[in-house]
Design an enzyme around this catalytic site. Structure first.
Site, PDB file in Angstrom:
ATOM      1  N   TYR A 217       0.841  -1.200   0.000  1.00 18.96           N
ATOM      2  CA  TYR A 217       0.000   0.000   0.000  1.00 18.96           C
ATOM      3  C   TYR A 217       0.881   1.257   0.000  1.00 18.96           C
ATOM      4  CZ  TYR A 217      -4.668   1.874   0.311  1.00 18.96           C
ATOM      5  OH  TYR A 217      -5.875   2.468   0.000  1.00 18.96           O
TER       6      TYR A 217
ATOM      7  N   ASP B 176     -12.237   1.269   9.254  1.00 12.57           N
ATOM      8  CA  ASP B 176     -13.231   1.396   8.202  1.00 12.57           C
ATOM      9  C   ASP B 176     -13.694  -0.017   7.844  1.00 12.57           C
ATOM     10  OD1 ASP B 176     -11.255   0.330   6.544  1.00 12.57           O
ATOM     11  OD2 ASP B 176     -10.941   2.167   5.389  1.00 12.57           O
ATOM     12  N   CYS B 177     -14.573  -0.152   6.861  1.00  8.49           N
ATOM     13  CA  CYS B 177     -15.177  -1.462   6.603  1.00  8.49           C
ATOM     14  C   CYS B 177     -14.141  -2.503   6.199  1.00  8.49           C
ATOM     15  CB  CYS B 177     -16.285  -1.343   5.560  1.00  8.49           C
ATOM     16  SG  CYS B 177     -15.743  -0.825   3.911  1.00  8.49           S
ATOM     17  N   SER B 178     -13.261  -2.150   5.263  1.00  7.08           N
ATOM     18  CA  SER B 178     -12.283  -3.124   4.786  1.00  7.08           C
ATOM     19  C   SER B 178     -11.148  -3.307   5.780  1.00  7.08           C
ATOM     20  CB  SER B 178     -11.741  -2.703   3.415  1.00  7.08           C
ATOM     21  OG  SER B 178     -11.198  -1.398   3.455  1.00  7.08           O
TER      22      SER B 178
ATOM     23  N   ASP C  37      -8.094  -3.057   0.682  1.00  8.68           N
ATOM     24  CA  ASP C  37      -9.325  -2.343   0.309  1.00  8.68           C
ATOM     25  C   ASP C  37     -10.396  -3.293  -0.219  1.00  8.68           C
ATOM     26  OD1 ASP C  37      -8.186   0.083   1.008  1.00  8.68           O
ATOM     27  OD2 ASP C  37      -7.519   0.534  -1.035  1.00  8.68           O
ATOM     28  N   ALA C  38     -11.650  -2.911  -0.009  1.00  8.37           N
ATOM     29  CA  ALA C  38     -12.772  -3.750  -0.448  1.00  8.37           C
ATOM     30  C   ALA C  38     -12.749  -3.995  -1.953  1.00  8.37           C
ATOM     31  CB  ALA C  38     -14.095  -3.107  -0.035  1.00  8.37           C
TER      32      ALA C  38
ATOM     33  N   HIS D 223     -18.208  -1.280  -0.188  1.00 10.71           N
ATOM     34  CA  HIS D 223     -18.441  -1.682   1.192  1.00 10.71           C
ATOM     35  C   HIS D 223     -18.300  -3.191   1.314  1.00 10.71           C
ATOM     36  CE1 HIS D 223     -19.724  -1.091   5.283  1.00 10.71           C
ATOM     37  NE2 HIS D 223     -20.732  -1.928   5.161  1.00 10.71           N
TER      38      HIS D 223
ATOM     39  N   HIS E 221     -20.238  -5.264  10.547  1.00 10.70           N
ATOM     40  CA  HIS E 221     -19.533  -4.342   9.652  1.00 10.70           C
ATOM     41  C   HIS E 221     -19.274  -3.017  10.349  1.00 10.70           C
ATOM     42  CE1 HIS E 221     -23.260  -2.003   7.976  1.00 10.70           C
ATOM     43  NE2 HIS E 221     -23.493  -2.424   9.193  1.00 10.70           N
TER      44      HIS E 221
END
Length: 313
Positions: free
Chosen positions: A94, A210-212, A229-230, A266, A278
């Site tokens: 990343y 965050d979600c991911s 990441d998602a 998401h 989540h």
């Protein structure tokens, strides 16, 4: 080799991405909780809408330095890649920018692939550091185990870090030969410990996910490495028909982007019995909720499986 030298470092979009209100997160030590407490709904939302923050990186995580630059305030920054956060943005890891003061070189840094002590509680206090310092660490922080001495207190695990030698309570860490069962029940148990934790855009620590970031961390805890990441996570795992989902699967959701194109934006962990865990959205909190009858049911576009057998659920 270089590594992160604060409990949690932000990976920023550019040296000029942080605002004045973000200053407390940029030093060494990083005053992360002070920073989060100072953010109101609007300044939290701006991290997302203005894409200022990219991800977070934990203490002693190795990074590769690509470039150095000084910002408009005279502060030194490094553009880095983070190998343990896979991303389609860069095959090396990343990418983003970290203040140079939050990085260390060489001694104490945890080499990629090195066996380590891993924090398995939501947070853990590392104590006994030089000058009597202590530091609050995030879930999944990995640190080199120090060579034990004959009079070692068995209630403590000593570690060597980029900040010096310190210790963690034995019950807060897994040693290299310890692991969680790679089953759906483990994912739910670990995930439910973060119920109510406030969402943080680009959050990848137990101070805010965050979600991911949440699912990335939960699967890492059971030894499964997902992309960060998602939008990349949905390209991995075994595709499953929407109606065939089972506990431990990941659910992916899509919405139109600014051009009207549908994109995955998401991800949630499926718990079974129509329940999902989540980190929902800006200024909300991690929750367990029903999928049926929600807007998420309408946006569900893909299911991916990582646990190999029904018995693993």
């Amino acid at each position: 080799m270089s590594c992160v030298a604060v409990a949690v470092a932000g990976l920023w979009a550019s040296p000029d991405a942080p605002r004045a209100i973000d200053a407390s997160a940029l030093g060494n030590p990083a005053l992360l909780e002070h920073w989060l407490a100072a953010l109101d709904d609007d300044t939290r939302l701006a991290l997302c809408k203005e894409k200022r923050l990219a991800t977070q990186v934990l203490l002693d995580t190795p990074v590769g330095i690509l470039e150095r630059r000084r910002d408009s305030q005279g502060n030194d920054w490094c553009r880095v890649v983070v190998p343990n956060q896979r991303s389609s943005l860069d095959p090396r890891g990343y990418p983003g920018w970290i203040p140079a003061t939050q990085l260390a070189e060489g001694e104490g840094c945890l080499a990629v692939g090195t066996e380590a002590a891993t924090v398995v509680t939501p947070v853990a206090w590392m104590q006994g550091l030089p000058q009597g310092r202590s530091l609050k660490l995030s879930f999944l922080t990995r640190l080199s185990v120090a060579t034990p001495s004959s009079d070692e207190d068995l209630s403590r695990i000593w570690v060597e870090t980029s900040l010096g030698r310190g210790w963690l309570p034995r019950g807060s860490v897994h040693l290299p030969d310890e692991s969680f069962p790679a089953v759906a029940a483990t994912l739910e148990t670990l995930g439910r410990r973060f119920d109510g934790l406030r969402y943080l855009w680009a959050g990848n620590s137990s101070f805010g996910y965050d979600c991911s970031g949440l699912v990335h961390s939960l699967f890492a805890a059971i030894g499964i490495a997902l992309p960060r990441d998602a939008s990349d996570q949905v390209e991995t795992g075994q595709p499953v028909e929407l109606g065939e989902r089972r506990p431990g699967d990941l659910l992916f959701f899509e919405k139109p982007d600014d051009t009207g194109r549908l994109v995955v934006d998401h991800v949630a962990l499926y718990l079974g019995e129509d329940r999902m865990l989540h980190s929902p959205t800006n200024n909300a909190r991690i929750e367990c909720r029903r999928l049926g009858g929600s807007r998420y049911a309408e946006q569900l576009c893909a299911v991916r499986r990582y646990l190999s057998t029904p018995e693993a659920s």
